[in-house]
Design a protein around this motif. Structure first.
Motif, mmCIF file in Angstrom:
data_model
loop_
_atom_site.group_PDB
_atom_site.id
_atom_site.type_symbol
_atom_site.label_atom_id
_atom_site.label_comp_id
_atom_site.label_asym_id
_atom_site.label_seq_id
_atom_site.Cartn_x
_atom_site.Cartn_y
_atom_site.Cartn_z
ATOM 1 N N ARG A 7 0.844 -1.209 0.000
ATOM 2 C CA ARG A 7 0.000 0.000 0.000
ATOM 3 C C ARG A 7 0.875 1.253 0.000
ATOM 4 O O ARG A 7 0.604 2.214 -0.715
ATOM 5 N N PHE A 8 1.916 1.254 0.810
ATOM 6 C CA PHE A 8 2.826 2.403 0.843
ATOM 7 C C PHE A 8 3.576 2.541 -0.480
ATOM 8 O O PHE A 8 3.785 3.651 -0.966
ATOM 9 N N HIS A 9 3.967 1.423 -1.064
ATOM 10 C CA HIS A 9 4.638 1.478 -2.369
ATOM 11 C C HIS A 9 3.718 2.111 -3.408
ATOM 12 O O HIS A 9 4.143 2.980 -4.181
ATOM 13 N N SER A 10 2.477 1.704 -3.429
ATOM 14 C CA SER A 10 1.517 2.280 -4.370
ATOM 15 C C SER A 10 1.337 3.772 -4.118
ATOM 16 O O SER A 10 1.250 4.565 -5.060
ATOM 17 N N ALA A 11 1.304 4.167 -2.855
ATOM 18 C CA ALA A 11 1.171 5.586 -2.520
ATOM 19 C C ALA A 11 2.386 6.369 -3.005
ATOM 20 O O ALA A 11 2.249 7.462 -3.568
ATOM 21 N N VAL A 12 3.569 5.819 -2.816
ATOM 22 C CA VAL A 12 4.792 6.487 -3.271
ATOM 23 C C VAL A 12 4.794 6.616 -4.795
ATOM 24 O O VAL A 12 5.205 7.649 -5.331
ATOM 25 N N MET A 13 4.307 5.605 -5.478
ATOM 26 C CA MET A 13 4.241 5.680 -6.946
ATOM 27 C C MET A 13 3.302 6.795 -7.391
ATOM 28 O O MET A 13 3.579 7.509 -8.348
ATOM 29 N N VAL A 14 2.183 6.967 -6.698
ATOM 30 C CA VAL A 14 1.265 8.069 -7.009
ATOM 31 C C VAL A 14 1.952 9.403 -6.731
ATOM 32 O O VAL A 14 1.870 10.339 -7.527
ATOM 33 N N LEU A 15 2.638 9.493 -5.609
ATOM 34 C CA LEU A 15 3.327 10.736 -5.253
ATOM 35 C C LEU A 15 4.410 11.104 -6.266
ATOM 36 O O LEU A 15 4.681 12.283 -6.480
ATOM 37 N N ALA A 16 4.997 10.108 -6.892
ATOM 38 C CA ALA A 16 6.054 10.354 -7.874
ATOM 39 C C ALA A 16 5.501 10.668 -9.263
ATOM 40 O O ALA A 16 6.263 11.008 -10.160
ATOM 41 N N GLY A 17 4.194 10.601 -9.431
ATOM 42 C CA GLY A 17 3.581 10.797 -10.745
ATOM 43 C C GLY A 17 3.375 12.252 -11.109
ATOM 44 O O GLY A 17 3.916 13.169 -10.484
ATOM 45 N N LEU A 26 -3.520 13.677 -2.103
ATOM 46 C CA LEU A 26 -4.890 13.246 -1.823
ATOM 47 C C LEU A 26 -5.161 11.878 -2.424
ATOM 48 O O LEU A 26 -5.692 10.985 -1.760
ATOM 49 N N ARG A 27 -4.772 11.701 -3.667
ATOM 50 C CA ARG A 27 -4.992 10.417 -4.334
ATOM 51 C C ARG A 27 -4.209 9.296 -3.650
ATOM 52 O O ARG A 27 -4.735 8.201 -3.409
ATOM 53 N N ALA A 28 -2.958 9.566 -3.316
ATOM 54 C CA ALA A 28 -2.129 8.553 -2.647
ATOM 55 C C ALA A 28 -2.749 8.139 -1.317
ATOM 56 O O ALA A 28 -2.804 6.949 -0.993
ATOM 57 N N PHE A 29 -3.234 9.111 -0.570
ATOM 58 C CA PHE A 29 -3.823 8.812 0.736
ATOM 59 C C PHE A 29 -5.146 8.076 0.593
ATOM 60 O O PHE A 29 -5.336 7.013 1.184
ATOM 61 N N GLU A 30 -6.061 8.638 -0.180
ATOM 62 C CA GLU A 30 -7.403 8.032 -0.271
ATOM 63 C C GLU A 30 -7.386 6.655 -0.918
ATOM 64 O O GLU A 30 -8.102 5.759 -0.468
ATOM 65 N N GLY A 35 -7.190 3.340 4.431
ATOM 66 C CA GLY A 35 -7.783 2.123 4.985
ATOM 67 C C GLY A 35 -6.862 1.281 5.836
ATOM 68 O O GLY A 35 -7.268 0.245 6.365
ATOM 69 N N ILE A 36 -5.614 1.699 5.999
ATOM 70 C CA ILE A 36 -4.673 0.910 6.803
ATOM 71 C C ILE A 36 -4.975 1.133 8.288
ATOM 72 O O ILE A 36 -4.942 2.266 8.763
ATOM 73 N N GLN A 47 2.727 5.586 15.403
ATOM 74 C CA GLN A 47 2.608 6.971 15.852
ATOM 75 C C GLN A 47 2.740 7.947 14.689
ATOM 76 O O GLN A 47 1.967 8.895 14.574
ATOM 77 N N ASP A 48 3.723 7.709 13.830
ATOM 78 C CA ASP A 48 3.931 8.582 12.667
ATOM 79 C C ASP A 48 2.724 8.540 11.732
ATOM 80 O O ASP A 48 2.286 9.566 11.219
ATOM 81 N N PHE A 49 2.185 7.333 11.527
ATOM 82 C CA PHE A 49 1.052 7.188 10.627
ATOM 83 C C PHE A 49 -0.205 7.840 11.209
ATOM 84 O O PHE A 49 -0.966 8.488 10.485
ATOM 85 N N CYS A 50 -0.393 7.690 12.507
ATOM 86 C CA CYS A 50 -1.535 8.350 13.171
ATOM 87 C C CYS A 50 -1.431 9.863 13.021
ATOM 88 O O CYS A 50 -2.430 10.539 12.741
#
Length: 122
Positions: A7-17, A26-30, A35-36, A47-50
């Motif tokens: 899930r984090f890898h997919s988010a990073v890929m969106v952030l790099a787009g 927003l897209r990376a998070f939603e 849902g994690i 703690q960091d994720f919260c």
């Protein structure tokens, strides 16, 4: 943790787009991170994720938008960039932990091995 790493890898890929940092965040998070369940992450990452989740859902939504949309809409580009850096950092930390766990499992220590060789392998 493998699922969360994906899930984090997919988010990073969106952030790099392509696109503005706020829309990528927003897209990376939603799509990948919202849902994690926090309690499934290791202690300090939890703690960091919260904190990240709180900072991305702090604004009460208007009309049809969700909390993340409302919050990111109000953020500056610099704040959105800081949040994106936090996502990448958490992903890096998860990778580092996974790699060190794999290395420890793959290399059982042998008492007959010189301490010098043990140190050079780690």
């Amino acid at each position: 943790m493998s699922y969360h790493l994906d899930r984090f890898h997919s988010a990073v890929m969106v952030l790099a787009g392509d696109g503005h940092v706020k829309s990528r965040l927003l897209r990376a998070f939603e799509e990948n991170l919202a849902g994690i369940p926090e309690d499934e992450l290791p202690g300090d990452l939890k703690q960091d994720f919260c904190a990240l989740k709180s900072s991305l859902t702090a604004i009460k939504p208007m009309r049809d938008e969700g909390p993340a949309s409302a919050t990111v809409r109000k953020m500056s580009a610099s704040d959105a960039s800081d949040c994106a850096v936090q996502v990448v950092s958490m992903y890096g930390e998860m990778l580092k932990r996974l790699t060190s766990d794999d290395d420890a499992a793959a290399m059982p220590l042998d008492e007959n091995v010189s301490p010098f060789l043990v140190k050079s392998a780690s």
